[in-house]
Design a protein around this motif. Structure first.
Motif, PDB file in Angstrom:
ATOM      1  N   UNK A   1      10.630   4.680  -5.311  1.00 12.78           N
ATOM      2  CA  UNK A   1      10.098   4.849  -3.961  1.00 12.78           C
ATOM      3  C   UNK A   1      10.830   3.866  -3.054  1.00 12.78           C
ATOM      4  N   UNK A   2      10.917   4.176  -1.784  1.00 21.83           N
ATOM      5  CA  UNK A   2      11.426   3.207  -0.817  1.00 21.83           C
ATOM      6  C   UNK A   2      10.303   2.270  -0.401  1.00 21.83           C
ATOM      7  N   UNK A   3      10.653   0.977  -0.233  1.00 25.62           N
ATOM      8  CA  UNK A   3       9.661   0.021   0.274  1.00 25.62           C
ATOM      9  C   UNK A   3      10.011  -0.342   1.710  1.00 25.62           C
ATOM     10  N   UNK A   4       9.031  -0.234   2.582  1.00 26.27           N
ATOM     11  CA  UNK A   4       9.184  -0.469   4.017  1.00 26.27           C
ATOM     12  C   UNK A   4       8.462  -1.770   4.355  1.00 26.27           C
ATOM     13  N   UNK A   5       9.220  -2.786   4.784  1.00 24.84           N
ATOM     14  CA  UNK A   5       8.676  -4.133   4.944  1.00 24.84           C
ATOM     15  C   UNK A   5       8.312  -4.447   6.386  1.00 24.84           C
ATOM     16  N   UNK A   6       7.125  -5.035   6.555  1.00 25.41           N
ATOM     17  CA  UNK A   6       6.666  -5.474   7.866  1.00 25.41           C
ATOM     18  C   UNK A   6       6.772  -6.991   7.941  1.00 25.41           C
ATOM     19  N   UNK A   7       7.541  -7.486   8.922  1.00 28.35           N
ATOM     20  CA  UNK A   7       7.766  -8.917   9.084  1.00 28.35           C
ATOM     21  C   UNK A   7       7.332  -9.350  10.468  1.00 28.35           C
TER      22      UNK A   7
ATOM     23  N   UNK B   1       8.167   9.314   0.707  1.00 28.30           N
ATOM     24  CA  UNK B   1       7.149   8.384   1.186  1.00 28.30           C
ATOM     25  C   UNK B   1       7.538   6.954   0.884  1.00 28.30           C
ATOM     26  N   UNK B   2       6.830   6.015   1.499  1.00 27.46           N
ATOM     27  CA  UNK B   2       7.167   4.598   1.391  1.00 27.46           C
ATOM     28  C   UNK B   2       6.027   3.780   0.780  1.00 27.46           C
TER      29      UNK B   2
ATOM     30  N   UNK C   1       0.858  -1.188   0.000  1.00 33.48           N
ATOM     31  CA  UNK C   1       0.000   0.000   0.000  1.00 33.48           C
ATOM     32  C   UNK C   1       0.890   1.233   0.000  1.00 33.48           C
ATOM     33  N   UNK C   2       0.329   2.354  -0.452  1.00 34.98           N
ATOM     34  CA  UNK C   2       1.046   3.628  -0.446  1.00 34.98           C
ATOM     35  C   UNK C   2       0.897   4.293   0.910  1.00 34.98           C
ATOM     36  N   UNK C   3       2.022   4.740   1.490  1.00 34.88           N
ATOM     37  CA  UNK C   3       1.920   5.547   2.703  1.00 34.88           C
ATOM     38  C   UNK C   3       1.230   6.869   2.369  1.00 34.88           C
ATOM     39  N   UNK C   4       0.750   7.564   3.386  1.00 30.23           N
ATOM     40  CA  UNK C   4       0.077   8.846   3.144  1.00 30.23           C
ATOM     41  C   UNK C   4       1.015   9.841   2.476  1.00 30.23           C
ATOM     42  N   UNK C   5       2.273   9.854   2.894  1.00 26.45           N
ATOM     43  CA  UNK C   5       3.240  10.770   2.286  1.00 26.45           C
ATOM     44  C   UNK C   5       3.467  10.419   0.821  1.00 26.45           C
ATOM     45  N   UNK C   6       3.529   9.142   0.498  1.00 24.94           N
ATOM     46  CA  UNK C   6       3.723   8.740  -0.896  1.00 24.94           C
ATOM     47  C   UNK C   6       2.483   9.043  -1.729  1.00 24.94           C
ATOM     48  N   UNK C   7       1.314   8.897  -1.153  1.00 23.57           N
ATOM     49  CA  UNK C   7       0.089   9.276  -1.862  1.00 23.57           C
ATOM     50  C   UNK C   7       0.152  10.744  -2.280  1.00 23.57           C
ATOM     51  N   UNK C   8       0.552  11.599  -1.362  1.00 23.18           N
ATOM     52  CA  UNK C   8       0.640  13.039  -1.655  1.00 23.18           C
ATOM     53  C   UNK C   8       1.700  13.313  -2.717  1.00 23.18           C
TER      54      UNK C   8
END
Length: 251
Positions: free
Chosen positions: A108-114, A162-163, A85-92
């Protein structure tokens, strides 16, 4: 003002697809979902939104994503997987591009949740990805399952703030199963391309993959999960070459 198409490929993504769609609805002008005949609630969730939903037998990660590009009405693409999903900052940042498009693609940077933890080191962050691009000047390439957008003819790319938020695995067992799955795909892709697997790669490449992720990329700062990620990075490298050697011995 340019128009954007959000493009997603899916298979059994009921866990994350709604977050993905919600992050796109106020950013893009259409959403295209190419689904590999999901057996869960992915289709039902997608049809709650105004999407172009296409069912297509899985062709391979690269092939499926290029197929999906062909069904986008607009030239400028925002590409996501179903667990992103797009972070709010990346959406803007992307909305701003509509009236200020300067390059042929944007990283864009991708921020991974593990397993519930956002991973800030190892090979998992910043994990730069080119996901906003003009499809006339780009295509999906790589070696399955490692796909990437490549700009044609030395076209230039910019960088967005944004991420991309990426929900990876919720358990160690799920991660281990995917390591087996992806290593099999990678070995087959290497075999088809004629890549070799000398014995030293069984020893050196996995060791280097672990060492780079855990020490050079500071995976140890992410605690136990950083160690698990780095270990699996080495393991998938080992399995890839082990399975590749077996393919050659069977042919």
């Amino acid at each position: 003002m340019i128009k954007l198409s959000g493009v997603i490929i899916t298979f059994n993504e009921e866990r994350n697809i709604e977050k993905c769609l919600q992050s796109l609805v106020n950013v893009v002008d259409e959403i295209v979902v190419v689904d590999s005949f999901s057996t869960d609630n992915t289709k039902r969730i997608c049809l709650k939104y105004n999407v172009k939903f296409i069912e297509q037998k899985f062709l391979g990660y690269i092939e499926q994503k290029n197929f999906a590009l062909g069904h986008a009405s607009n030239n400028v693409i925002v590409s996501l997987d179903g667990d992103e999903a797009l972070s709010e900052e990346l959406q803007e940042s992307i909305i701003t591009l509509k009236s200020n498009w300067q390059f042929d693609g944007y990283y864009c940077n991708r921020f991974n949740n593990f397993c519930g933890q956002w991973i800030k080191h190892s090979d998992w962050y910043p994990n730069k990805k080119l996901r906003v691009f003009d499809k006339r000047f780009a295509e999906w390439k790589g070696i399955n399952p490692h796909d990437e957008i490549v700009l044609k003819d030395h076209r230039k790319a910019g960088k967005l703030k944004g991420d991309i938020l990426h929900w990876t695995y919720q358990s160690y067992s799920e991660f281990n199963a995917k390591t087996e799955y992806f290593s099999t795909i990678a070995a087959q892709a290497y075999f088809e391309k004629g890549k070799k697997a000398p014995f030293y790669k069984l020893i050196w490449n996995p060791f280097w993959a672990f060492f780079k992720a855990y020490f050079l990329r500071l995976g140890f700062l992410d605690g136990n999960n950083g160690y698990i990620i780095s270990k699996e990075t080495g393991k998938i490298t080992y399995l890839k070459y082990k399975k590749l050697r077996k393919l050659y011995s069977n042919n």
